[in-house]
Scaffold this active site. Sequence first.
Site, short mmCIF file in Angstrom:
data_model
loop_
_atom_site.label_atom_id
_atom_site.label_comp_id
_atom_site.label_asym_id
_atom_site.label_seq_id
_atom_site.Cartn_x
_atom_site.Cartn_y
_atom_site.Cartn_z
N CYS A 3 -1.29 -0.56 7.26
CA CYS A 3 -2.18 -0.66 5.90
C CYS A 3 -3.25 -1.44 6.41
O CYS A 3 -3.35 -2.53 7.12
CB CYS A 3 -1.33 -1.35 5.01
N CYS B 168 -2.87 -8.34 2.67
CA CYS B 168 -1.97 -9.12 1.78
C CYS B 168 -1.19 -9.96 2.38
O CYS B 168 -0.51 -9.46 3.29
CB CYS B 168 -1.27 -8.06 0.80
N CYS C 147 2.63 -9.20 3.08
CA CYS C 147 3.07 -7.88 3.64
C CYS C 147 3.18 -7.69 5.13
O CYS C 147 2.40 -7.69 5.86
CB CYS C 147 2.20 -6.96 2.81
N CYS D 115 11.54 5.43 -6.66
CA CYS D 115 10.20 4.81 -6.61
C CYS D 115 9.61 5.22 -5.21
O CYS D 115 10.30 4.56 -4.33
CB CYS D 115 10.22 3.25 -6.86
N CYS E 179 8.42 7.05 -9.85
CA CYS E 179 7.61 5.89 -9.86
C CYS E 179 6.88 6.04 -8.62
O CYS E 179 7.73 6.67 -7.71
CB CYS E 179 8.30 4.77 -10.02
N CYS F 189 4.06 0.03 -14.53
CA CYS F 189 5.19 -1.05 -13.75
C CYS F 189 4.29 -2.24 -13.08
O CYS F 189 3.55 -1.79 -12.05
CB CYS F 189 5.83 -0.22 -12.85
N ARG G 239 12.28 -6.76 -14.01
CA ARG G 239 13.01 -6.50 -12.67
C ARG G 239 13.30 -7.46 -11.78
O ARG G 239 12.16 -8.25 -11.32
CB ARG G 239 12.60 -5.07 -12.08
N1 SAM Z 1 0.14 -0.49 -0.71
C1 SAM Z 1 0.47 -0.43 -2.35
C2 SAM Z 1 -0.30 -1.84 -2.86
O1 SAM Z 1 -0.03 -2.73 -2.27
O2 SAM Z 1 -0.61 -1.48 -3.98
C3 SAM Z 1 1.69 -0.37 -2.69
C4 SAM Z 1 2.98 -0.96 -1.84
S1 SAM Z 1 2.96 -2.84 -1.80
C5 SAM Z 1 4.26 -3.02 -0.45
C6 SAM Z 1 4.07 -2.78 -3.48
C7 SAM Z 1 4.03 -4.39 -3.74
O3 SAM Z 1 5.04 -5.09 -3.07
C8 SAM Z 1 3.03 -5.58 -3.56
O4 SAM Z 1 2.03 -5.54 -4.47
C9 SAM Z 1 3.91 -6.94 -3.40
O5 SAM Z 1 4.02 -7.10 -4.81
C10 SAM Z 1 5.25 -6.36 -3.12
N2 SAM Z 1 5.62 -6.97 -1.80
C11 SAM Z 1 5.12 -6.64 -0.87
N3 SAM Z 1 5.55 -7.50 0.37
C12 SAM Z 1 6.29 -8.10 -0.21
C13 SAM Z 1 7.20 -9.30 0.32
N4 SAM Z 1 7.34 -9.59 1.44
N5 SAM Z 1 7.88 -10.12 -0.48
C14 SAM Z 1 7.83 -9.76 -1.88
N6 SAM Z 1 7.21 -8.62 -2.46
C15 SAM Z 1 6.40 -7.95 -1.55
C1 DTB Z 2 7.48 -4.29 -6.16
O1 DTB Z 2 7.18 -4.89 -7.08
N1 DTB Z 2 8.37 -4.61 -5.43
C2 DTB Z 2 8.61 -3.61 -4.70
C3 DTB Z 2 8.08 -2.32 -5.09
N2 DTB Z 2 7.36 -2.96 -6.27
C4 DTB Z 2 7.07 -1.23 -4.40
C5 DTB Z 2 8.30 -3.72 -3.12
C6 DTB Z 2 8.87 -4.87 -2.35
C7 DTB Z 2 8.70 -4.83 -1.01
C8 DTB Z 2 9.36 -6.06 -0.30
C9 DTB Z 2 9.07 -5.92 1.28
C10 DTB Z 2 9.31 -4.73 2.11
O2 DTB Z 2 10.45 -4.27 1.91
O3 DTB Z 2 8.48 -4.29 2.87
FE1 SF4 Z 3 -1.17 -2.68 2.09
FE2 SF4 Z 3 0.96 -4.26 1.93
FE3 SF4 Z 3 -0.98 -4.94 0.73
FE4 SF4 Z 3 0.40 -2.77 -0.13
S1 SF4 Z 3 0.71 -4.96 -0.11
S2 SF4 Z 3 -1.94 -3.08 0.19
S3 SF4 Z 3 0.96 -2.04 1.85
S4 SF4 Z 3 -0.83 -4.80 2.89
#
Ligand code: SAM
Ligand code: DTB
Ligand code: SF4
Length: 330
Positions: free
Chosen positions: A70, A74, A77, A114, A145, A205, A277
């Site tokens: 990606c 973030c 992430c 989802c 979702c 959501c 959730r």
């Molecule tokens: N890429 C898209 C975006 O960010 O809009 C969708 C997928 S992203 C992984 C969805 C959400 O997962 C993020 O907004 C964040 O709140 C959550 N998330 C990602 N990595 C995480 C982590 N290591 N621990 C907790 N929540 C996480």
């Molecule tokens: C949300 O709030 N939490 C989920 C879902 N929406 C997409 C994602 C959590 C991701 C946790 C890190 C991972 O597994 O990569």
């Molecule tokens: Fe990309 Fe992860 Fe950020 Fe979603 S949360 S935009 S997958 S870097």
Amino acid sequence: MNIHSTVPHAVASVPSASNNATIWSVDAIEALFGLPFNDLIWQAQSVHRAHFDPNGVQLSTLLSVKTGGCPEDCGYCPQSIRHPTAVAQQAILSTEEVLSAARAAKAAGASRFCMGAAWRGPKERDLDAVIDMIKGVSALGLETCATLGMLKPAQAERLKQAGLDYYNHNLDTAPEFYGDIIHTRTYQDRLDTLASVRQSGMHVCCGGIVGMGENRRMRAGLLSELANLDPAPESVPINLLVQVEGTPLYGTEALDPLEFVRTIACARITMPTSRVRLSAGRETLSDEIQALCFLAGANSIFYGERLLTTGNPDVERDRRLFHRLGLHAE
Ligand code: SAM
Ligand code: DTB
Ligand code: SF4
């Protein structure tokens, strides 16, 4: 202060009302956070019982339909191309691969499926592929979702037309902390996507992450932003940071689990009719802390062995937990 000292008796912080919407100030939510624990939980449980079956929990299963690589940065992430993590990139799955995961989720008892993609936002071709998945998953009788990054109004409209029930897009944290975590998109970008989703008629959501080194006022600030969306999101995922090696937030001091429970309680009180959730980070919570979260008003979980790239409690553990607590799936 010793434990016998007099603490102010719990008085519900009163939000102010303007027109039909209830405005939750950061101060009012911070005051809720500061209540004695028993008073906070009692208030949250009372609100919860007024709106929901107190023993029902909705089950959502996640699948990463496009993983890693990606372009966004973030800080939490593992899927950002900018962070040296062990996540392997995977191109978009076929509809058949997605449907076989959805069938398994349904057989295990999930009601919502989802689909997550590691995109800044979908390109038109990506949207075509996801729409095919949405139609297939809907046809299995599951709620759908998706979380695909930023959406323009016309893209939200296309997803709505395809039958998508919910779109997940998180605010992640308080506005004043946001710039410490993400540099490639703004808070306003997120609010704009949420407005497109709301305008299309899909359910929203939207939640955030705690345990990223924010302070209590910032947790209150996140909840204030969420609760003041008009209307509030139907579904509010509260994630506890999953610390992944290679991400900038790896090594952040862990949040006190009771502060996590307080966050759930404050979400419940400020968003009385939303599903709250228990999301990422549940694997590290004991059964006893999860029980307190359900008491505090959580009534949805991610269900199934994986989140997107990290682990989640396995189905057997959740079945045992539900049995121990007398909870049932909704
Ligand atoms: N890429 C898209 C975006 O960010 O809009 C969708 C997928 S992203 C992984 C969805 C959400 O997962 C993020 O907004 C964040 O709140 C959550 N998330 C990602 N990595 C995480 C982590 N290591 N621990 C907790 N929540 C996480
Ligand atoms: C949300 O709030 N939490 C989920 C879902 N929406 C997409 C994602 C959590 C991701 C946790 C890190 C991972 O597994 O990569
Ligand atoms: Fe990309 Fe992860 Fe950020 Fe979603 S949360 S935009 S997958 S870097």
